[in-house]
Design a protein around this motif. Structure first.
Motif, PDB file in Angstrom:
ATOM      1  N   PHE A  61       0.539   5.138   0.607  1.00 62.22           N
ATOM      2  CA  PHE A  61      -0.218   6.337   0.713  1.00 62.22           C
ATOM      3  C   PHE A  61       0.636   7.588   0.919  1.00 62.22           C
ATOM      4  O   PHE A  61       0.941   8.328   1.334  1.00 62.22           O
ATOM      5  N   SER A 106       1.136  -1.045   0.185  1.00 58.87           N
ATOM      6  CA  SER A 106      -0.389  -0.392   0.067  1.00 58.87           C
ATOM      7  C   SER A 106       0.922   1.085  -0.143  1.00 58.87           C
ATOM      8  O   SER A 106       1.999   1.579   0.459  1.00 58.87           O
ATOM      9  N   VAL A 109       3.393   0.235   3.106  1.00 60.89           N
ATOM     10  CA  VAL A 109       3.152  -0.254   4.225  1.00 60.89           C
ATOM     11  C   VAL A 109       3.561  -2.117   3.498  1.00 60.89           C
ATOM     12  O   VAL A 109       2.403  -1.732   2.175  1.00 60.89           O
ATOM     13  N   THR A 162       3.607   6.953   3.131  1.00 58.17           N
ATOM     14  CA  THR A 162       3.852   5.902   3.647  1.00 58.17           C
ATOM     15  C   THR A 162       3.709   4.618   2.752  1.00 58.17           C
ATOM     16  O   THR A 162       2.864   5.163   2.472  1.00 58.17           O
ATOM     17  N   LEU A 181       3.282  13.857   3.019  1.00 59.95           N
ATOM     18  CA  LEU A 181       4.054  12.727   3.754  1.00 59.95           C
ATOM     19  C   LEU A 181       3.950  11.902   3.300  1.00 59.95           C
ATOM     20  O   LEU A 181       2.423  10.943   2.586  1.00 59.95           O
ATOM     21  N   VAL A 229       6.878  -0.819   7.504  1.00 57.64           N
ATOM     22  CA  VAL A 229       6.666   0.561   7.700  1.00 57.64           C
ATOM     23  C   VAL A 229       7.555   1.263   6.671  1.00 57.64           C
ATOM     24  O   VAL A 229       8.202   1.056   7.513  1.00 57.64           O
ATOM     25  N   TYR A 230       7.282   2.349   5.256  1.00 61.75           N
ATOM     26  CA  TYR A 230       8.745   3.177   5.772  1.00 61.75           C
ATOM     27  C   TYR A 230       7.492   4.475   4.918  1.00 61.75           C
ATOM     28  O   TYR A 230       7.151   4.857   4.550  1.00 61.75           O
ATOM     29  N   SER A 231       7.876   5.587   5.843  1.00 66.45           N
ATOM     30  CA  SER A 231       7.366   6.752   5.645  1.00 66.45           C
ATOM     31  C   SER A 231       8.441   7.965   5.568  1.00 66.45           C
ATOM     32  O   SER A 231       9.810   7.821   5.936  1.00 66.45           O
TER      33      SER A 231
END
Lengths: 330, 166
Positions: free
Chosen positions: A274, A272, A309, A307, A305, A296-298
């Motif tokens: 975002f 995913s 997943v 993100t 932002l 998860v990497y943001s």
């Protein structure tokens, strides 16, 4: 760095093609694996069951109870953590509520919810492109005779999966995810399970789950609701084997702004992406988070932002995150 | 330059800046040494069981000064022979270790950076406040939800139990 990545990509594509070619000649179409997969997906949606399972990732172990009911039209499901603080997830078709502190909050609501997604033919062909499916041993799991299937990835962009399905119904009894060194990353196994028969519907009623002292918060109209959209965001260096499944715009709890949600799949694992406009940058911590099979990497992308997943290795998530660009017109 | 490297190691440089700086590190041995020193300091602060240190230069220096003995072996002096053998064994072991560290050093820099970035995560590090929301939203469309229904949400439930991101 970018050049290296491209080179790496073309290298992977080459290896992938090579493997694909070799395997086309080497093995018959995994028809049996596919039919088991269809059976498993169908069972996951259509079977009534209630049981206790253990989830383990690294040193972390947790016991949960799950109840699933299909009344011919609707799917009702309740997941309840049995260790530590109270934790609960209730699912009714495309709607998901989760227990937060002292109230139930609507976490996801798909408009025109896919009550029955099932396994699409293109998903099966994606799966065959990315994994070698082979039958494993027949063994007893949680007191049931189970049939195991191994999904070996054709490249290092994804994990290996092994699943044990109940021989009669096809219900998933145990699942293990392995990294490239065959180390177990996470596993999930039923210790007690009741399939079909008389399952108390009260278990999955929302009111019962919410309890007496609960403020119902379902009507927060926009929360978690998603609708199909085209945001104009693109993943340029999408890892080989992944295809875009859908794209939605959604609102999330505690966030007033709209979030673009792009979904990719390789048939077995999902990614995913975002993207949201940021109002308060100080509240954001860019970084990496890992929980079992989920990475998860943001990071910040100009005023947004980003993100990512996914149930994929860290480098796959990084590759996606590093290649997100805006390609639309506004 | 030192400050830039430090910022890079904290993962706070943009992709373009990172690329530029890595180029510099590759070209300037001094910068490369700073890069290694910073990692050594970081390693030492984290108090791991082993600290990586490039000792190959010191060993080669010592080896250069070692006399090469070509005298025939004296049977009577078996003890000295025993010590000589163990000395050789130790040097071999050290050489092997330094070779290992040299091997580690030859990992391309961009991979080191990736590694450094990935290694910074801790089990409870919150990416941001909404991580559980992302996990919930992800599960909605994930193929694993198709396969095992709500139990795939365990990753989000267990996340909350850890108390991270709250």
């Amino acid at each position: 760095m970018r050049n290296n990545m491209l080179r790496l990509n073309s290298g992977l594509v080459f290896v992938f093609l090579l493997v694909a070619t070799v395997s086309t000649f080497a093995e018959p179409l995994p028809v049996e694996g596919n039919s088991w997969l269809k059976k498993m997906v169908l069972a996951a949606h259509k079977t009534d069951y209630s049981g206790t399972f253990i989830y383990q990732s690294g040193n972390y172990v947790e016991t949960s109870r799950i109840t699933h009911i299909f009344d011919g039209v609707n799917e009702l499901e309740r997941l309840e953590g049995l260790d530590g603080e109270r934790s609960e997830i209730i699912r009714k078709n495309g709607q998901v509520w989760c227990y937060l502190g002292d109230r139930m909050v609507l976490a996801a609501k798909q408009e025109g919810a896919r009550t029955f997604p099932a396994l699409l033919p293109e998903q099966l062909s994606l799966l065959a492109e990315n994994y070698v499916t082979s039958p494993g041993e027949e063994i007893r799991v949680a007191g049931f005779q189970a049939h195991s299937i191994i999904f070996q990835p054709r490249d290092k962009m994804r994990y290996a999966h092994k699943m044990w399905a109940q021989s009669d119904t096809g219900l998933l009894l145990k699942a293990v995810v392995l990294d490239e060194h065959s180390h177990v990353i996470e596993q999930y196994v039923f210790t007690q399970l009741k399939i079909g028969g008389d399952i108390d519907r009260k278990w999955v009623s929302e009111r019962k789950a919410a309890g007496k002292n609960i403020v119902e918060n379902f009507d927060s109209n926009a929360n978690g609701r998603s609708r199909p959209s085209e945001s104009g965001w693109l993943v340029y260096a999408l890892p080989a084997g992944f295809k875009k499944i859908t794209e939605v715009t959604r609102r999330m709890r505690d966030n007033q702004g709209l979030v673009a949600h792009l979904v990719y799949s390789d048939g077995l694992a999902g990614i995913s992406v975002f993207i949201e406009k940021l109002r308060d940058k100080t509240a954001v911590k860019a970084g990496f988070y890992s929980k079992g099979v989920i990475q998860v990497y943001s990071k910040m992308l100009d005023e947004n932002l980003l993100t990512v997943v996914g149930e994929v290795p860290a480098h796959t998530v990084m590759q996606v995150a590093e290649s997100v660009r805006y390609g639309g017109h506004q | 330059m030192k400050q830039k490297i430090s910022i890079l190691m904290d993962g706070e440089l943009t992709a373009e800046e990172t690329e530029l700086l890595l180029g510099k590190i590759k070209r300037h041995p001094e910068a490369r040494k700073d890069w290694q020193d910073f990692h050594l300091i970081g390693d030492a602060l984290r108090q791991p069981d082993f600290v990586h240190k490039d000792i190959s230069a010191a060993i080669f220096e010592r080896l250069k000064n070692e006399p090469t003995v070509l005298a025939p072996h004296n049977k009577r002096n078996s003890k000295a022979g025993y010590f000589a053998m163990s000395a050789v064994a130790s040097i071999m072991a050290i050489a092997f270790l330094s070779w290992l560290s040299v091997q580690i050093d030859t990992v391309p820099l961009h991979q080191q950076v990736l590694q450094a970035k990935i290694d910074t995560h801790q089990p409870n590090l919150p990416v941001n406040e909404q991580i559980n929301d992302y996990l919930l939203a992800h599960q909605e469309f994930s193929p694993s939800t198709d396969m095992r229904g709500a139990s795939s949400y365990i990753r989000t439930v267990s996340y909350r139990q850890n108390g991270a991101g709250q």
